[in-house]
Design an enzyme around this catalytic site. Structure first.
Site, PDB file in Angstrom:
ATOM      1  N   GLU A 113       0.842  -1.213   0.000  1.00 61.07           N
ATOM      2  CA  GLU A 113       0.000   0.000   0.000  1.00 61.07           C
ATOM      3  C   GLU A 113       0.873   1.257   0.000  1.00 61.07           C
ATOM      4  O   GLU A 113       0.564   2.237  -0.681  1.00 61.07           O
ATOM      5  CB  GLU A 113      -0.920  -0.001   1.227  1.00 61.07           C
ATOM      6  CG  GLU A 113      -1.948  -1.128   1.188  1.00 61.07           C
ATOM      7  CD  GLU A 113      -2.875  -1.097   2.385  1.00 61.07           C
ATOM      8  OE1 GLU A 113      -2.411  -1.386   3.508  1.00 61.07           O
ATOM      9  OE2 GLU A 113      -4.058  -0.765   2.207  1.00 61.07           O
ATOM     10  N   GLU A 133      -3.852 -10.490   3.817  1.00 63.41           N
ATOM     11  CA  GLU A 133      -4.898 -10.098   4.761  1.00 63.41           C
ATOM     12  C   GLU A 133      -5.906 -11.219   5.006  1.00 63.41           C
ATOM     13  O   GLU A 133      -6.394 -11.391   6.118  1.00 63.41           O
ATOM     14  CB  GLU A 133      -5.629  -8.840   4.259  1.00 63.41           C
ATOM     15  CG  GLU A 133      -4.866  -7.535   4.482  1.00 63.41           C
ATOM     16  CD  GLU A 133      -3.763  -7.266   3.455  1.00 63.41           C
ATOM     17  OE1 GLU A 133      -3.519  -8.103   2.562  1.00 63.41           O
ATOM     18  OE2 GLU A 133      -3.140  -6.196   3.546  1.00 63.41           O
TER      19      GLU A 133
HETATM   20  C1  1HE Z   1       6.629  -8.698  12.024  1.00 60.73           C
HETATM   21  C2  1HE Z   1       5.931  -8.494  10.808  1.00 60.73           C
HETATM   22  C3  1HE Z   1       4.693  -7.787  10.871  1.00 60.73           C
HETATM   23  C4  1HE Z   1       7.738  -9.581  10.370  1.00 60.73           C
HETATM   24  N1  1HE Z   1       4.272  -7.358  12.070  1.00 60.73           N
HETATM   25  N2  1HE Z   1       6.153  -8.243  13.179  1.00 60.73           N
HETATM   26  N3  1HE Z   1       2.014  -8.578   7.057  1.00 60.73           N
HETATM   27  C5  1HE Z   1       2.270  -9.903   6.966  1.00 60.73           C
HETATM   28  O1  1HE Z   1       1.414 -10.724   7.151  1.00 60.73           O
HETATM   29  C6  1HE Z   1       3.688 -10.256   6.670  1.00 60.73           C
HETATM   30  C7  1HE Z   1       4.308 -11.011   7.829  1.00 60.73           C
HETATM   31  N4  1HE Z   1       5.723 -11.161   7.629  1.00 60.73           N
HETATM   32  C8  1HE Z   1       6.265 -12.161   6.854  1.00 60.73           C
HETATM   33  O2  1HE Z   1       5.566 -12.885   6.162  1.00 60.73           O
HETATM   34  C9  1HE Z   1       7.759 -12.307   6.877  1.00 60.73           C
HETATM   35  O3  1HE Z   1       8.241 -11.688   8.067  1.00 60.73           O
HETATM   36  C10 1HE Z   1       8.495 -11.676   5.665  1.00 60.73           C
HETATM   37  C11 1HE Z   1       8.191 -12.479   4.390  1.00 60.73           C
HETATM   38  C12 1HE Z   1       8.109 -10.222   5.441  1.00 60.73           C
HETATM   39  C13 1HE Z   1      10.019 -11.702   5.947  1.00 60.73           C
HETATM   40  O4  1HE Z   1      10.421 -13.034   6.299  1.00 60.73           O
HETATM   41  P1  1HE Z   1      11.785 -13.264   7.105  1.00 60.73           P
HETATM   42  O5  1HE Z   1      11.990 -14.740   7.192  1.00 60.73           O
HETATM   43  O6  1HE Z   1      12.865 -12.441   6.498  1.00 60.73           O
HETATM   44  O7  1HE Z   1      11.549 -12.625   8.579  1.00 60.73           O
HETATM   45  P2  1HE Z   1      10.780 -13.237   9.845  1.00 60.73           P
HETATM   46  O8  1HE Z   1      11.684 -14.186  10.560  1.00 60.73           O
HETATM   47  O9  1HE Z   1       9.443 -13.743   9.476  1.00 60.73           O
HETATM   48  O10 1HE Z   1      10.529 -11.934  10.739  1.00 60.73           O
HETATM   49  C14 1HE Z   1      11.562 -11.316  11.480  1.00 60.73           C
HETATM   50  C15 1HE Z   1      10.908 -10.600  12.649  1.00 60.73           C
HETATM   51  O11 1HE Z   1      10.028  -9.590  12.152  1.00 60.73           O
HETATM   52  C16 1HE Z   1      10.040 -11.542  13.494  1.00 60.73           C
HETATM   53  O12 1HE Z   1      10.080 -11.063  14.835  1.00 60.73           O
HETATM   54  P3  1HE Z   1      11.015 -11.789  15.938  1.00 60.73           P
HETATM   55  O13 1HE Z   1      10.755 -11.022  17.189  1.00 60.73           O
HETATM   56  O14 1HE Z   1      10.561 -13.234  15.968  1.00 60.73           O
HETATM   57  O15 1HE Z   1      12.425 -11.662  15.429  1.00 60.73           O
HETATM   58  C17 1HE Z   1       8.652 -11.308  12.935  1.00 60.73           C
HETATM   59  O16 1HE Z   1       7.624 -11.589  13.864  1.00 60.73           O
HETATM   60  C18 1HE Z   1       8.723  -9.792  12.685  1.00 60.73           C
HETATM   61  N5  1HE Z   1       7.741  -9.381  11.694  1.00 60.73           N
HETATM   62  N6  1HE Z   1       6.639  -9.052   9.803  1.00 60.73           N
HETATM   63  C19 1HE Z   1       4.998  -7.594  13.191  1.00 60.73           C
HETATM   64  N7  1HE Z   1       3.986  -7.522   9.774  1.00 60.73           N
HETATM   65  C20 1HE Z   1      -3.011  -0.803   7.158  1.00 60.73           C
HETATM   66  S1  1HE Z   1      -3.602  -2.348   6.978  1.00 60.73           S
HETATM   67  C21 1HE Z   1      -2.378  -3.304   6.248  1.00 60.73           C
HETATM   68  C22 1HE Z   1      -2.667  -4.746   6.429  1.00 60.73           C
HETATM   69  C23 1HE Z   1      -1.414  -5.535   6.339  1.00 60.73           C
HETATM   70  O17 1HE Z   1      -0.344  -5.021   6.195  1.00 60.73           O
HETATM   71  S2  1HE Z   1      -1.628  -7.224   6.428  1.00 60.73           S
HETATM   72  C24 1HE Z   1      -0.053  -7.877   6.140  1.00 60.73           C
HETATM   73  C25 1HE Z   1       0.760  -8.008   7.380  1.00 60.73           C
END
Ligand code: 1HE
Length: 261
Positions: A113, A133
């Site tokens: 977005e 989402e």
């Molecule tokens: C997060 C987030 C997040 C990572 N909020 N903490 N977005 C998503 O559903 C995407 C979720 N994220 C992922 O699918 C993956 O993290 C990625 C593909 C982006 C990257 O993968 P990777 O293997 O490089 O990283 P990781 O090990 O998954 O994440 C590293 C850390 O970032 C980990 O935290 P940690 O404390 O365990 O180290 C994750 O929890 C954290 N992290 N993404 C919070 N999104 C205005 S409305 C919009 C609606 C949306 O955006 S919906 C989509 C949300």
């Protein structure tokens, strides 16, 4: 706790502002404070630069909404939070200067977005786009139902939201969601080059492009054509246009070149 300047790094290079999303440990997930930091950096860029680039530090552009904050929000807070994203991203899309997003890794949910609110998207081969989402039980709230739907079409956006599938940079280019696909590691460099080129345009034309085009797209053809005539005539009357037109006629301006083979 880090302050806004840590969350979004800011650099002014010539007339180009470079905004670096800087929360790589959380894949640049956008918290409430992060939205404010983006809005502040965009406002500063608007004051100081003639074009901007937004990129992500670390391997990913942006993982979208910070899901850890969102899960705890009461209903009305969630509505106001979404509206805050709208105003921050609107200050990019219909602001004063054009922005490029330079995308590597994931541009997911709110990250897509954000990219959709910029005027040009450059993505590295290997970058990917997704709208998970549906899996998360939420909905786009950062303007995607308007901007992404208009960019790639509501059917493709619906497909991405319903299936949660990842779309590659090259496929997104075919869909019209990305304008340039570049080699891995080159998005920022190319984004800066494009921004520097845009910064040389007449300021009023850049302003008219980013403000008139999305509004005219919302109008009937008849209204759009009328609005176009008004904007075109205003642009021609600016001193900058007068000077640039004279430069061309007196052979001082660059000609348009054929594209590189
Ligand atoms: C997060 C987030 C997040 C990572 N909020 N903490 N977005 C998503 O559903 C995407 C979720 N994220 C992922 O699918 C993956 O993290 C990625 C593909 C982006 C990257 O993968 P990777 O293997 O490089 O990283 P990781 O090990 O998954 O994440 C590293 C850390 O970032 C980990 O935290 P940690 O404390 O365990 O180290 C994750 O929890 C954290 N992290 N993404 C919070 N999104 C205005 S409305 C919009 C609606 C949306 O955006 S919906 C989509 C949300």
């Amino acid at each position: 706790m880090s302050d806004a300047s840590d969350l979004v790094r800011y650099e002014l290079r010539g007339e180009v502002a470079i905004l670096g999303l800087n929360r790589p440990d959380k894949r640049n997930a956008i918290s409430d404070r992060f939205v404010e930091a983006i809005a502040e950096a965009v406002a500063r860029a608007t004051r100081e630069a003639r074009a901007g680039v937004i990129h992500g530090h670390g391997k990913h552009f942006c993982a979208g909404l910070d899901l850890s904050e969102h899960s705890q929000k009461p209903l009305f807070e969630a509505v106001l939070g979404s509206r805050r994203w709208h105003s921050a991203f609107d200050s990019i899309e219909r602001g004063r200067i054009p922005f490029v997003s330079a995308i590597s890794g994931a541009a997911v949910g709110g990250g897509f977005e954000l990219a959709a609110s910029t005027h040009i998207r450059v993505a590295e081969d290997g970058a990917f786009f997704a709208l998970p989402e549906g899996q998360r039980g939420i909905f786009v709230g950062g303007g995607g139902s308007v901007r992404i739907a208009r960019l790639i079409g509501p059917a493709r956006m619906g497909d991405m939201m319903l299936t949660g599938r990842s779309v590659s940079a090259t496929e997104m280019e075919r869909w019209g969601g990305v304008s340039y696909v570049v080699e891995p590691g080159k998005a920022l460099e190319r984004g800066i080059e494009i921004a520097a080129r845009m910064a040389q345009n007449a300021e009023f034309t850049n302003y008219a492009v980013i403000n008139a085009l999305p509004r005219i797209a919302d109008m009937s053809s008849e209204d759009g054509l009328f609005a176009e005539s008004m904007v075109a005539s205003l642009a021609t009357m600016t001193p900058e246009a007068q000077e640039r037109l004279r430069d061309f006629l007196e052979k001082r301006a660059e000609k348009v070149k054929a594209p590189d083979a």
